[in-house]
Design a protein around this motif. Structure first.
Motif, PDB file in Angstrom:
ATOM      1  N   UNK A  22     123.154 -33.439  14.713  1.00 29.02           N
ATOM      2  CA  UNK A  22     123.594 -33.827  13.375  1.00 29.02           C
ATOM      3  C   UNK A  22     124.465 -35.077  13.376  1.00 29.02           C
ATOM      4  N   UNK A  23     125.362 -35.188  14.355  1.00 29.90           N
ATOM      5  CA  UNK A  23     126.378 -36.247  14.340  1.00 29.90           C
ATOM      6  C   UNK A  23     126.018 -37.452  15.196  1.00 29.90           C
ATOM      7  N   UNK A  24     124.955 -37.347  15.980  1.00 33.17           N
ATOM      8  CA  UNK A  24     124.606 -38.453  16.875  1.00 33.17           C
ATOM      9  C   UNK A  24     123.153 -38.874  16.707  1.00 33.17           C
ATOM     10  N   UNK A  25     122.236 -37.957  16.947  1.00 32.01           N
ATOM     11  CA  UNK A  25     120.819 -38.306  16.952  1.00 32.01           C
ATOM     12  C   UNK A  25     120.329 -38.749  15.580  1.00 32.01           C
ATOM     13  N   UNK A  26     120.808 -38.111  14.517  1.00 34.15           N
ATOM     14  CA  UNK A  26     120.332 -38.426  13.167  1.00 34.15           C
ATOM     15  C   UNK A  26     121.145 -39.511  12.474  1.00 34.15           C
ATOM     16  N   UNK A  27     122.212 -39.986  13.083  1.00 31.13           N
ATOM     17  CA  UNK A  27     123.054 -41.005  12.468  1.00 31.13           C
ATOM     18  C   UNK A  27     122.556 -42.393  12.864  1.00 31.13           C
ATOM     19  N   UNK A  28     121.503 -42.847  12.164  1.00 31.17           N
ATOM     20  CA  UNK A  28     120.897 -44.136  12.497  1.00 31.17           C
ATOM     21  C   UNK A  28     121.631 -45.306  11.857  1.00 31.17           C
ATOM     22  N   UNK A  29     122.455 -45.036  10.853  1.00 27.05           N
ATOM     23  CA  UNK A  29     123.149 -46.129  10.164  1.00 27.05           C
ATOM     24  C   UNK A  29     124.386 -46.626  10.911  1.00 27.05           C
ATOM     25  N   UNK A  30     124.892 -45.835  11.851  1.00 25.15           N
ATOM     26  CA  UNK A  30     126.069 -46.246  12.614  1.00 25.15           C
ATOM     27  C   UNK A  30     125.674 -47.307  13.638  1.00 25.15           C
ATOM     28  N   UNK A  31     126.442 -48.389  13.787  1.00 25.01           N
ATOM     29  CA  UNK A  31     126.123 -49.403  14.802  1.00 25.01           C
ATOM     30  C   UNK A  31     126.053 -48.788  16.192  1.00 25.01           C
ATOM     31  N   UNK A  32     124.987 -49.060  16.955  1.00 23.03           N
ATOM     32  CA  UNK A  32     124.830 -48.426  18.274  1.00 23.03           C
ATOM     33  C   UNK A  32     125.966 -48.747  19.237  1.00 23.03           C
ATOM     34  N   UNK A  33     126.431 -50.003  19.259  1.00 20.13           N
ATOM     35  CA  UNK A  33     127.505 -50.358  20.183  1.00 20.13           C
ATOM     36  C   UNK A  33     128.784 -49.585  19.870  1.00 20.13           C
ATOM     37  N   UNK A  34     129.061 -49.387  18.595  1.00 16.67           N
ATOM     38  CA  UNK A  34     130.253 -48.619  18.220  1.00 16.67           C
ATOM     39  C   UNK A  34     130.078 -47.142  18.575  1.00 16.67           C
ATOM     40  N   UNK A  67     119.293 -45.293  26.041  1.00 19.31           N
ATOM     41  CA  UNK A  67     118.103 -46.107  25.804  1.00 19.31           C
ATOM     42  C   UNK A  67     117.806 -46.273  24.333  1.00 19.31           C
ATOM     43  N   UNK A  68     118.002 -45.206  23.560  1.00 19.37           N
ATOM     44  CA  UNK A  68     117.787 -45.306  22.116  1.00 19.37           C
ATOM     45  C   UNK A  68     118.806 -46.214  21.447  1.00 19.37           C
ATOM     46  N   UNK A  69     120.067 -46.103  21.847  1.00 16.89           N
ATOM     47  CA  UNK A  69     121.101 -46.962  21.271  1.00 16.89           C
ATOM     48  C   UNK A  69     120.875 -48.424  21.644  1.00 16.89           C
ATOM     49  N   UNK A  70     120.450 -48.670  22.882  1.00 10.70           N
ATOM     50  CA  UNK A  70     120.179 -50.046  23.286  1.00 10.70           C
ATOM     51  C   UNK A  70     118.986 -50.646  22.565  1.00 10.70           C
ATOM     52  N   UNK A  71     117.966 -49.823  22.296  1.00  6.81           N
ATOM     53  CA  UNK A  71     116.791 -50.333  21.582  1.00  6.81           C
ATOM     54  C   UNK A  71     117.102 -50.610  20.119  1.00  6.81           C
ATOM     55  N   UNK A  72     118.017 -49.849  19.514  1.00  3.47           N
ATOM     56  CA  UNK A  72     118.330 -50.022  18.107  1.00  3.47           C
ATOM     57  C   UNK A  72     119.363 -51.108  17.855  1.00  3.47           C
ATOM     58  N   UNK A  73     120.030 -51.593  18.888  1.00  2.87           N
ATOM     59  CA  UNK A  73     121.016 -52.651  18.711  1.00  2.87           C
ATOM     60  C   UNK A  73     120.316 -53.944  18.273  1.00  2.87           C
ATOM     61  N   UNK A  74     120.846 -54.596  17.248  1.00  4.44           N
ATOM     62  CA  UNK A  74     120.257 -55.850  16.776  1.00  4.44           C
ATOM     63  C   UNK A  74     120.423 -56.929  17.833  1.00  4.44           C
TER      64      UNK A  74
END
Length: 316
Positions: free
Chosen positions: A165-177, A216-223
């Motif tokens: 709930x708090x990590x995997x589904x939170x796509x709006x939060x900046x990945x680096x943060x 890996x998911x956070x790195x791929x989603x980083x702009x």
């Protein structure tokens, strides 16, 4: 009697119509919010993307059509030289043609490479999300097999639910943060602590693999592209578009105002295409709407949440 029958019939018809209207709205809402079996995207998300792309493009096309004669005539009045008009209308030196070729080539190369790069990033995001959800399901199954009879099992399920709930589904939060400023009670760290003390180490390896998939998911989603890159694309588009009123200032000496009207239509169509292309790239850059992985993630996580809820209620 006749009046009462009319009133009863009118009241029954009004009640039936009022009951049909909410039913029609419910069906429309269900259709718009039902994911497609192929893309896992809802029609509502596709409509929102089309709105954000086509409406600004149409507005820009209307503004271009209205302003083209005014721009061409103002440039003509500012120049007011027969020799310049002859060069612009006939382009005997091919200077304007070479200018349009260079700017168009630069714009097409930069836009094409940008679109290709962002599409590759989109593919990497999908692969990373599939990998992470697979590892999360593996962790849930292994937690039942390894720690199902232990007192820490309810805590492990609670931490898995908090992670979803708090990590995997939170796509709006900046990945680096998300990766750099984690909360003190990180669910995955808590699971690693519980599974590294008195529980088989195989589950510890699964949590470790899940954390790698998460990174890996956070790195791929980083702009990857800065906002200045998008600004340069708009600047190149503006340079290319502003060259056409300059040509219109020369052609108006041959065809008058009527030729400016025809060129205004063509200028509006070209403006619509350029703005639509750039708006599509911005949708990929923001990862919103139909270009977002959110729809696919909701479908994948839906089964995981259902299974997790059944295990937390003791039904499995």
């Amino acid at each position: 009697m006749l009046l009462s029958s009319l009133l009863s019939s009118s009241s029954s018809s009004s009640s039936s119509s009022s009951s049909i209207l909410p039913r029609w709205r419910q069906r429309l809402r269900a259709y718009l919010e039902t994911p497609s079996p192929l893309t896992c995207q809802t029609p509502l998300r596709n409509l929102q993307t089309l709105f954000r792309i086509t409406v600004p493009s149409a507005v820009a096309a209307v503004v271009a059509f209205v302003s083209f004669p005014w721009l061409a005539l103002n440039i003509a009045s500012a120049v007011n030289n027969a020799g310049v008009f002859a060069v612009l209308s006939q382009d005997s030196s091919q200077f304007v043609q070479n200018f349009l070729t260079v700017t168009g080539l630069l714009f097409s190369i930069l836009v094409g490479q940008t679109y290709y790069f962002m599409y590759q990033q989109q593919e990497a995001v999908y692969l990373a999300v599939f990998n992470e959800v697979t590892e999360a399901k593996s962790l849930l199954e292994q937690s039942t097999l390894v720690a199902g009879a232990r007192p820490v099992y309810p805590k492990i399920l609670k931490y898995i639910d908090a992670y979803v709930q708090d990590d995997l589904k939170q796509l709006s939060t900046p990945p680096a943060r998300t990766l750099g400023f984690r909360p003190d009670s990180d669910p995955l760290e808590s699971i690693m602590y519980l599974t590294s003390v008195g529980v088989t180490s195989g589950m510890y390896e699964t949590v470790r693999t899940l954390r790698q998939a998460r990174s890996g998911r956070l790195g791929a989603m980083q702009r990857k592209l800065p906002s200045s890159h998008i600004g340069l694309l708009w600047l190149l588009a503006l340079i290319e578009l502003l060259s056409f009123p300059l040509l219109g200032a020369g052609t108006q000496t041959i065809g008058g105002y009527n030729i400016l009207t025809v060129e205004g239509w063509l200028f509006a169509v070209m403006t619509f295409g350029i703005v639509m292309t750039l708006r599509t790239i911005m949708e990929l850059w923001y990862m919103k709407g139909a270009y977002s992985v959110e729809g696919v993630l909701d479908v994948m996580v839906g089964g995981l949440e259902e299974e997790l809820g059944e295990r937390m209620r003791g039904q499995m």
